[in-house]
Scaffold this active site. Structure first.
Site, short mmCIF file in Angstrom:
data_model
loop_
_atom_site.label_atom_id
_atom_site.label_comp_id
_atom_site.label_asym_id
_atom_site.label_seq_id
_atom_site.Cartn_x
_atom_site.Cartn_y
_atom_site.Cartn_z
N HIS A 85 0.84 -1.19 0.00
CA HIS A 85 0.00 0.00 0.00
C HIS A 85 0.88 1.25 0.00
CE1 HIS A 85 -2.77 -3.10 1.39
NE2 HIS A 85 -3.78 -2.28 1.21
N GLY A 104 5.57 4.76 -2.67
CA GLY A 104 6.98 4.81 -3.06
C GLY A 104 7.47 3.45 -3.53
N ASP A 157 9.57 -6.59 2.13
CA ASP A 157 9.72 -6.03 3.47
C ASP A 157 11.14 -5.51 3.55
OD1 ASP A 157 8.22 -5.57 5.98
OD2 ASP A 157 9.98 -6.53 6.85
N LYS A 167 19.73 5.10 -8.47
CA LYS A 167 19.55 4.38 -7.20
C LYS A 167 19.49 2.88 -7.42
CE LYS A 167 16.33 3.75 -3.35
NZ LYS A 167 15.05 4.15 -2.75
N HIS A 182 19.22 -1.91 -2.15
CA HIS A 182 18.85 -3.19 -1.55
C HIS A 182 17.73 -3.87 -2.32
CE1 HIS A 182 16.57 0.15 -0.08
NE2 HIS A 182 15.71 -0.59 0.58
N ARG A 183 16.75 -3.06 -2.75
CA ARG A 183 15.61 -3.62 -3.47
C ARG A 183 16.04 -4.11 -4.85
NH1 ARG A 183 12.38 0.16 -2.18
NH2 ARG A 183 11.80 -0.92 -0.28
#
Length: 207
Positions: free
Chosen positions: A16, A19, A76, A182, A194-195
């Site tokens: 939800h 970003g 997460d 990024k 990280h993502r």
């Protein structure tokens, strides 16, 4: 058991967070998936009762997969500060309060470091992706981006704690970088964030 996605498959992004949604849509745009978010579907946000990033990623992905009968992908993630014994960690978003105010959260991190007299400003962003089927099958992909905290925050791009995080080997904070800088992700590349690093593993194993 591995899960393989193909062009045209529906994928529910179990978030939800606007970003995170924007970041995933950007990274997934070339794979031909039919993407919809849990927020757009009006799904409730499950209680994140896990004590690790993996546990919370699984909670979110399985809740979305079971509610929709579709394949779901969750994230997460959070920031872990060395001098704060890994905090805020899985409670990264909670530190921003309700409604979420990450300026307040960044100030809290800075104030605690000053209070402790900490000279070690190292930190890392962690991300765990969970790809889940309605039957309970899942796959986990983890990514880490090490760096240093700066003060005051610099930049107004990205979201969350990005303006106070300087990734190792770079002269700009995540908050100063474009999305392309990024993530720095491309097929066959690890990526910077990280993502993006978790996403690279997801692409290699599930797409």
């Amino acid at each position: 058991m591995s899960i393989k996605l193909k062009r045209g498959d529906k994928l529910v992004l179990a978030t939800h967070n606007a970003g995170k949604l924007a970041e995933f849509q950007d990274m997934l745009k070339d794979f031909g998936l039919d993407i919809v978010s849990a927020g757009a579907l009006g799904l409730p946000e499950p209680d994140e009762t896990g004590t690790t990033f993996v546990e919370n990623a699984r909670l979110k992905a399985h809740a979305a997969a079971k509610a929709t009968g579709e394949i779901a992908l969750s994230d997460d993630s959070g920031i872990s500060v060395t001098a704060l014994d890994g905090a805020p960690g899985v409670y990264t978003a909670d530190w921003a309060g309700v409604p979420r105010d990450f300026n307040r959260a960044m100030q809290k991190v800075h104030d605690l470091l000053v209070e402790k007299g900490a000279t070690d400003r190292s930190a890392q962003f962690n991300a765990v992706l969970c790809l889940a089927l309605p039957d309970g099958t899942d796959m986990i992909f983890e990514g880490v981006a090490p760096g240093t905290l700066v003060w005051p925050p610099v930049g107004d791009s990205g979201h969350g704690y990005d303006p106070m995080f300087l990734p190792d080997g770079h002269e700009k904070t995540f908050g100063q970088m474009t999305a392309e800088e990024k993530h720095s992700w491309a097929p066959g590349k690890e990526g910077l964030s990280h993502r993006a690093r978790a996403f690279a593993k997801f692409v290699k194993e599930a797409l």
